[in-house]
Design a protein around this motif. Structure first.
Motif, short mmCIF file in Angstrom:
data_model
loop_
_atom_site.label_atom_id
_atom_site.label_comp_id
_atom_site.label_asym_id
_atom_site.label_seq_id
_atom_site.Cartn_x
_atom_site.Cartn_y
_atom_site.Cartn_z
N UNK A 70 1.57 -5.20 1.85
CA UNK A 70 -0.23 -5.60 1.31
C UNK A 70 -1.74 -5.81 2.02
N UNK A 104 2.80 0.95 -7.27
CA UNK A 104 2.39 1.50 -5.95
C UNK A 104 2.80 3.29 -5.60
N UNK A 137 -5.39 2.24 -5.76
CA UNK A 137 -5.69 0.90 -6.61
C UNK A 137 -7.15 0.42 -6.43
N UNK A 159 -12.55 3.44 -5.31
CA UNK A 159 -13.24 2.12 -5.01
C UNK A 159 -14.43 2.84 -5.07
N UNK A 203 3.18 -5.05 -7.35
CA UNK A 203 2.50 -4.01 -7.37
C UNK A 203 3.32 -3.27 -6.31
N UNK A 204 4.36 -3.10 -5.93
CA UNK A 204 4.68 -2.47 -5.18
C UNK A 204 5.55 -1.17 -5.75
N UNK A 224 -7.43 4.05 -1.96
CA UNK A 224 -7.67 3.00 -2.41
C UNK A 224 -9.04 2.91 -2.20
N UNK A 251 -8.70 -2.83 -7.29
CA UNK A 251 -9.56 -4.37 -8.24
C UNK A 251 -10.26 -4.73 -9.71
N UNK A 273 3.85 -9.52 -6.21
CA UNK A 273 3.67 -8.58 -5.09
C UNK A 273 4.63 -7.42 -5.03
N UNK A 310 -0.94 7.45 -6.19
CA UNK A 310 -1.57 5.92 -6.61
C UNK A 310 -2.70 4.94 -5.95
#
Lengths: 582, 163
Positions: free
Chosen positions: A243, B43, B160, A409, B39-40, A405, B162, B36, B158
């Protein structure tokens, strides 16, 4: 009676006394001044005494300091002799080994020392330096030069037993100098296996740089890539690591964003409240070309390995000349005392320099920080082009995730409807295709506004009445004049005429005003329609340009997808040393 | 009003929701798997089967068939066998190819309903945030979660977002 008595009293005596008191007071004041003056003198004298005492104290402190420094210097000089004697006694043979190693490496480079001489010299040193890792390395090196594989192997086993990491690094560098790339690579893998992926020192970073540059051979068996894979796997298992990597890469990618130039889309800038969002997403879409150029520039660049070769030789030199772990306490003491001598006995200055000396080469990084810094901050990290390529190749998965991402976004902000705000007209379009609808709605609005504006611009009731009222009054006046009304009749006629004139005058004014209003609204209609059409045209252009720029993200993703880390690393030593990216 | 392509009685949806077979599962999941790890897992690129199943959302008549809808939801569930999606995944939004006036269609995971929405009709249940990107982002579809959106490209990758 009493008054009379006083007027004749003799006051001279009292006067005389008063004068005497006055005089005494003057004298007293004078005396006080004298005392004040003396007190001031004393005060000055006390200040002088204080200054002198302070000076004396300062001189005394300086003297003490000087004496302390002199003592420190003297002690340091004595200590350094003792330390060096102790070093000589305990580790003197280590120095001999180091000198021989350097000598052999140079001799081998030059090629004019007899092999027998090398062999004899090294075997003696092996006996002299039990426990020191460099001694068997030296024997192995000599055996290798003399073509004695059995001896070389035995010596190597001993060297590895004594210090695996240093032995591996030593032979990595020696093999590199001898252009034995296959062996160099195996030693590199062994050296890297001894490293902590979370705490790589400067030497390891240079070795990785050398590997990336192909100086340590082609990784045809995937030894190094396997090692890297193990490091990355272990790091990935750490909570938050992936992350954090994705976040770091997203930030690094976003840093390449550039502001949109002030030209272009003049109508949208002026007549759409959605413009700030449009500007933002267009900047985001233009980032793709920036990133693609950035990566292309890295991968198109040819790497120079000259400075890297010099750095590798420097590591080898440091490795064979630096002191061993056992010597460290004594060597540190020696260094400190040397600093004390250099700074004339100033121990605090010596301590500061010791700290600087220790931290200068103490830069540690974890493996992924090394990769991110090398790929995105080459200026500050000092990474070579090869390391940049290698870092991007190894970080491909994280970069791709982060990049996806960033793209998503930006796309999330794409407005479905774009506002059009022309004066009092506020409407929306999605793709700029609804021109006729918008123009129709605009015309309706203009019609409504025009009607509202025209509504109050009409003749008042009296003004309307003036026409027919004036005529009737005029006729009545004429009749009066005809029937003997005389002057009064004429006056009534004049009033009637005046009312008619007033009517036509006001009517003319109102008509003029109405024409003016109509003209203004017609102008608004014309200009507004033109602005709406132009803005809609820009919406079409914007959507097309955005789609075009945004689609370039695919090129970046394709670029990243085609980077195969294993293939890249394996092919590093190929003549072109370039990754195939279309 | 949304055009209901398929609608199940509310009670049935609540009692017979294949994504929430037991009420205790989300709690167990929280204990077993932290954010976490979730999320992994989410993903990871979506499988070809999953992509094909989701593609059927807009594939015309057969979505009227509840059996087909169940199949699609089963496929979503089997894509993440270790993960209980109830309470995490709100639904799926993608561009609607039925043509005007329809813009997007949604798969409401809790209600197990596929619905098509016209221009100007707001999407319910927190799905509205994905409307614009579903229409204009060029993604195959958007998975809408409580805390983010996951945009799924046609190759299954994928992204992401937020929020």
């Amino acid at each position: 009676m009493a008054d009379y008595a006083i007027s004749y009293a003799d006051l001279s005596a009292i006067n005389s006394y008063l004068r005497s008191i006055d005089h005494t007071l003057d004298v007293f004041h004078n005396n006080l001044d004298v005392i004040n003056g003396r007190v001031n003198d004393v005060d000055q004298n006390v200040s002088i005494v204080y200054d002198r005492v302070e000076q004396l104290a300062r001189e005394f402190r300086e003297y003490v300091e000087m004496q302390t420094k002199a003592n420190n210097l003297s002690k340091a000089q004595q200590r350094i002799i003792q330390i060096r004697q102790e070093l000589e006694k305990k580790f003197g043979h280590y120095d001999k080994v180091r000198r021989h190693t350097t000598g052999i490496l140079q001799a081998d480079d030059l090629g004019f020392i007899r092999k027998e001489t090398i062999s004899t010299a090294t075997e003696e040193l092996m006996l002299d330096a039990p426990g020191y890792w460099l001694a068997p390395c030296l024997v192995a090196l000599a055996a290798w030069i003399n073509d004695q594989p059995d001896l070389a192997e035995r010596a190597l086993r001993e060297a590895i037993k004594r210090n695996d990491e240093k032995t591996s690094l030593f032979f990595t560098l020696v093999c590199r100098r001898a252009d034995r790339k296959s062996a160099a690579l195996k030693w590199t893998q062994r050296y890297l296996a001894n490293q902590d992926e979370e705490n790589l020192d400067r030497k390891t970073i240079i070795i990785l740089d050398a590997f990336a540059s192909g100086l340590l051979g082609a990784d045809s068996e995937g030894l190094i890539s396997k090692q890297m894979g193990e490091w990355l796997e272990r790091l990935s298992e750490k909570p938050g690591f992936i992350e954090n990597q994705t976040k770091q890469w997203s930030d690094a990618i976003n840093l390449k964003r550039k502001p949109l130039s002030s030209g272009g889309y003049t109508y949208l800038r002026k007549y759409s409240k959605t413009w700030p969002i449009l500007q933002d997403i267009m900047e985001g879409a233009m980032l793709h070309a920036e990133i693609l150029d950035y990566f292309n520039a890295i991968f198109d660049q040819e790497a120079s390995t000259e400075s890297l070769k010099a750095q590798l030789d420097e590591i080898l030199n440091t490795l064979v000349t630096e002191f061993d772990e056992e010597e460290i306490p004594l060597k540190r003491k020696e260094k400190f005392n040397q600093f004390v001598i250099d700074f004339d006995g100033d121990e605090s200055l010596a301590a500061k320099h010791m700290l600087v000396e220790q931290t200068a080469f103490n830069q540690h990084k974890d493996f992924t920080q090394l990769l991110t810094d090398a790929a995105m901050k080459p200026e500050s990290s000092g990474a070579s082009i090869s390391t940049q390529k290698f870092s991007i190749a190894l970080s491909k998965e994280w970069i791709t995730n982060a990049y996806n991402d960033v793209v998503a976004q930006n796309r999330m902000k794409i407005p479905n409807e774009i506002e059009i705000n022309v004066d009092t007209f506020n409407d929306k379009t999605t793709d700029g295709q609804n021109e006729s609808e918008l123009i129709e709605r605009f015309n309706t609005l203009v019609d409504q506004e025009q009607a509202s504006a025209l509504k109050p611009v009409v003749l008042s009731g009296f003004e309307k009445f003036c026409l027919w009222g004036g005529i009737i009054i005029g006729i009545l006046g004429a009749a009066m004049a005809g029937t003997g009304g005389g002057l009064l009749g004429l006056a009534v006629v004049a009033a009637g005429i005046g009312m008619v004139i007033n009517h036509f005058s006001k009517k003319k004014k109102v008509d003029q005003n109405r024409e003016n209003i109509k003209a203004q609204f017609e102008e608004k209609r014309q200009k507004g329609s033109q602005i709406i059409r132009a803005t809609l045209a820009e919406v079409v252009d914007f959507r097309a340009e955005f789609a075009e720029k945004d689609s370039e993200s695919e090129k970046v993703i394709d670029f990243l997808e085609q980077i195969a880390p294993e293939q890249y690393v394996k092919k590093l030593a190929d003549s072109s040393r370039r990754i195939k990216v279309q | 009003m949304p055009k209901p392509m398929l609608n199940r009685p509310q009670t049935q949806a609540q009692t017979n929701n294949i994504l929430s077979t037991t009420n205790s599962q989300p709690k167990q999941q929280t204990q077993q798997m932290n954010q976490m790890q979730i999320d992994r897992l989410l993903r990871k690129s979506r499988s070809k089967e999953y992509m094909q199943a989701l593609h059927q959302l807009d594939a015309g008549g057969h979505v009227h068939n509840q059996h087909k809808v169940d199949e699609i939801i089963n496929k979503i569930r089997s894509e993440f066998p270790d993960l209980e999606l109830t309470g995490i995944l709100l639904g799926i939004v993608s561009i609607c190819y039925l043509g005007k006036p329809y813009e997007v269609h949604t798969l409401d995971i809790t209600g197990q309903i596929i619905e098509h929405y016209k221009s100007g009709q707001p999407l319910p249940g927190g799905l509205e945030k994905a409307r614009s990107i579903a229409m204009r982002g060029g993604y195959a579809f958007i998975e809408v979660y409580v805390d983010c959106c996951r945009a799924i490209s046609s190759n299954g990758s994928v992204s992401v977002i937020p929020g």
